[in-house]
Design an enzyme around this catalytic site. Structure first.
Site: not given
Length: 614
Positions: A2, A27, A76, A102-103, A487, A491, A494, A510, A609
């Site tokens: 947001c 964001r 968002w 926001n929140g 990581e 990426k 995402e 395994h 973000k």
């Protein structure tokens, strides 16, 4: 997650708000809207991009004309789907109060039922709409109150997190802002003031800002601003000067912010080390923790708390601190730390890592650690954000603004900070002066190595063309390169929406080995270190099952070339340095695969973000 913008001054507000919302697109959001005050309270909001909102404004600018005060928002979705009706601003029934938020309002269901029972009609599915009706209800109870008093009274009924702005022609020429858990900053201009979730929309207008703390409200007018607590106690705020320019948040000729930020890494690495790495003196200078260094060295245990990419950096930090300083380290997901009743005490040090400094779960972990008496240190990129203000000491990464949602340069900056911290903790305890100088010299060579790896961009793009239609990827590494495998997988998933998993290479047998066939690309981080021969064995196991192997290998290695379909060669370095190098090809590979698939690289779906809600 947001975005909020606000403006009050003498200029037309709508263009400033729309430009500010565009600065906040990174964001993550799914709808946008603005409300202005020009005698009335005209507003527009809709699902989709800020560009679409801009086009709608340009079709009918007359109703917004003359307004020099306004608020804007990118949403968002949390409660209710992305839609016109759920977009902000939210209006009361009479449409003379506008609110952006926001929140999350945790007790919104109870408040909503109360308001509906009193005759209020809800036009959205959001938790945020209860706030504007709550303000309206209190104001109708006592119309003599000003907007500040009404908002303050309303917030006493709210449980949860908020960053909000409220305007109304019933009490004109002011913006009421309040913060609890969701960041807000006020920009100070000449006869004009700006409000935003972060500094990105403000920096083109002024470099002077004030950051609100949790539990604070501000009344912003053309004459100035006044900050008080929710309990109506006036507070003094320090004016901070922003340390970045507008150029830093422009693409600079790159197709995407993410690619620009990948290529900025050599410069960022130098910035992180500048003034801190003293090779000839054989020491690290970290001013933000200097007064606490002895206590850090005496810690019986260090616990690192972070989320996402920062958690992967923390895993590398665990290896580094235990290797160099021989202090026991645990790494926790911040989102789990607060709920598992951790055993933390005064002899422990808790290090929290966050690019934004506002990550809700990481802040909660920070506060839980402080309540238990631990020393809490922060590693953060954003000056003035909440984590630096609430920790006892810390280190800024100096990576500059990172606009792409998928973190790249912030990750390598965090790893370098953790490397420097590990060396600082080891000085005078576990390594000699000569060993320190050798390690610092190798660290200083990393930017040059990174620049050399970036020259492989065209080769990596060609590899990406071969694998852009894959449905799954497996990333494997050992030791320091296991977190890099995690990581790399993060990426890819995402930004390209391809399923990918990272594993310690030895764990392949395994379970994950069952997935390997001719359609499965497997990326091995196979640099020359103590586990090199074991990695070669793992590659053989994949080849025998017809898996397609992509290897990250040390320059001059001929064994890997014999086994892999594609090899990306990088400069040789020590195991401790390698994560800073091996991650760059993986960043580029993810970027090119996503770009070739036509994905929105900088703003991948469903992601934000700065994750300021749990």
């Amino acid at each position: 997650m947001c975005g909020i913008v606000g403006y009050i001054g003498m200029r037309e507000a709508a263009p400033i708000l729309l430009a500010g919302l565009q600065r906040l697109e990174y964001r993550g959001y799914d709808s946008a809207g603005i409300a202005l005050q020009n005698g009335g309270l005209p507003f527009m909001k809709q699902k989709g991009s800020v560009g679409a909102l801009q086009a709608a404004y340009e079709e009918s600018p007359a109703k917004m004309a003359g307004a020099t005060l306004g608020i804007g928002h990118t949403r968002w979705a949390t409660h209710g789907d992305p839609s016109d009706r759920n977009a902000h601003p939210h209006m009361n029934t009479d449409e003379d109060i506008a609110l952006i938020h926001n929140g999350i309002v945790e007790n919104y269901s109870l408040l909503r039922k109360e308001l509906i029972s009193e005759g209020y009609v809800f036009r959205s599915d959001t938790d945020s709409e209860v706030l504007v009706h709550l303000v309206d209800r209190i104001w109708k109870t006592d119309p003599s109150l000003g907007l500040e008093s009404v908002v303050r009274a309303a917030l006493r009924h709210v449980e949860g997190a908020y960053g909000l702005c409220v305007i109304s022609p019933r009490d004109p020429d002011k913006i009421i802002v309040a913060r609890k858990g969701s960041p807000l900053v006020i920009g100070i201009g000449e006869g004009e003031y700006f409000i935003a979730s972060d500094a990105a929309p403000i920096v083109e207008h002024t470099n002077k800002v004030v950051y609100l703390s949790d539990g604070e409200m501000a009344v912003v007018t053309r004459e100035g601003y006044q900050v008080k607590t929710i309990e109506n106690i006036e507070t003094e705020k320090v004016v901070t000067e922003l340390d970045f320019s507008l150029e830093k948040i422009e693409k600079g000729g790159f197709e995407h912010f993410m690619l620009k930020e990948i290529f900025e890494q050599p410069e960022v690495m130098r910035d992180v080390m500048r003034g801190r790495v003293r090779i000839e003196e054989g020491r690290i200078v970290l001013g933000g923790i200097e007064d606490y260094l002895d206590r850090l060295k005496q810690a019986k245990r260090i616990v690192i708390c972070a989320c996402g990419t920062s958690w992967h950096a923390g895993l590398i930090g665990e290896y580094l601190i235990e290797d160099f300083a021989r202090i026991p380290v645990e790494v926790d997901y911040a989102s789990e730390f607060r709920y598992r009743n951790p055993i933390i005490g005064p002899d422990d040090v808790v290090i929290v890592i966050s690019q934004s400094g506002e990550t809700a779960d990481t802040l909660a972990a920070l506060r839980a650690a402080k309540e238990r008496g631990a020393m809490v240190m922060g590693i953060c990129n954003v000056v003035g954000s909440t984590i630096p203000r609430e920790t006892m000491c810390g280190i800024y990464t100096h990576a500059g603004p990172e606009v792409g949602v998928a973190s790249t340069k912030a990750f390598t900056a965090q790893v370098i900070v953790l490397y420097m911290l590990a060396l600082a903790l080891s000085k005078g305890r576990t390594i000699s002066h000569d060993e320190m100088r050798l390690n610092l010299k190798e660290l200083s060579q990393v930017p040059g190595h990174a620049a050399k790896i970036l020259e492989l961009d065209a080769q990596i793009q060609t590899i990406a063309e071969s694998f852009k239609d894959a449905r799954n990827f497996l990333y494997l590494g050992r030791g320091y390169n296991f977190p890099v495998a995690l990581e790399g997988a993060l990426k890819l998933k995402e930004i390209s929406y391809i399923h990918a998993e990272g594993y310690p290479a030895a764990e392949m047998k395994h379970g994950p080995i069952a997935l390997i066939d001719e359609d499965m690309p497997v990326i091995f981080i196979a640099t020359r270190d103590s586990s090199y021969n074991k990695i070669l064995s793992n590659i053989e196991e994949v080849r025998s099952r017809k898996g397609r192997v992509i290897a990250i290998a040390s320059e001059g290695d001929t064994e890997v070339a014999r086994l892999a379909e594609h090899v990306i060669y990088i400069p040789q370095a020590s195991a401790q340095i390698m994560p800073l190098l091996t991650v760059i090809p993986l960043q580029l590979l993810s970027y090119h695969i996503a770009a070739l698939r036509g994905c929105n690289v900088d703003r991948p779906r469903n992601l934000a973000k700065s994750v300021t809600v749990e």
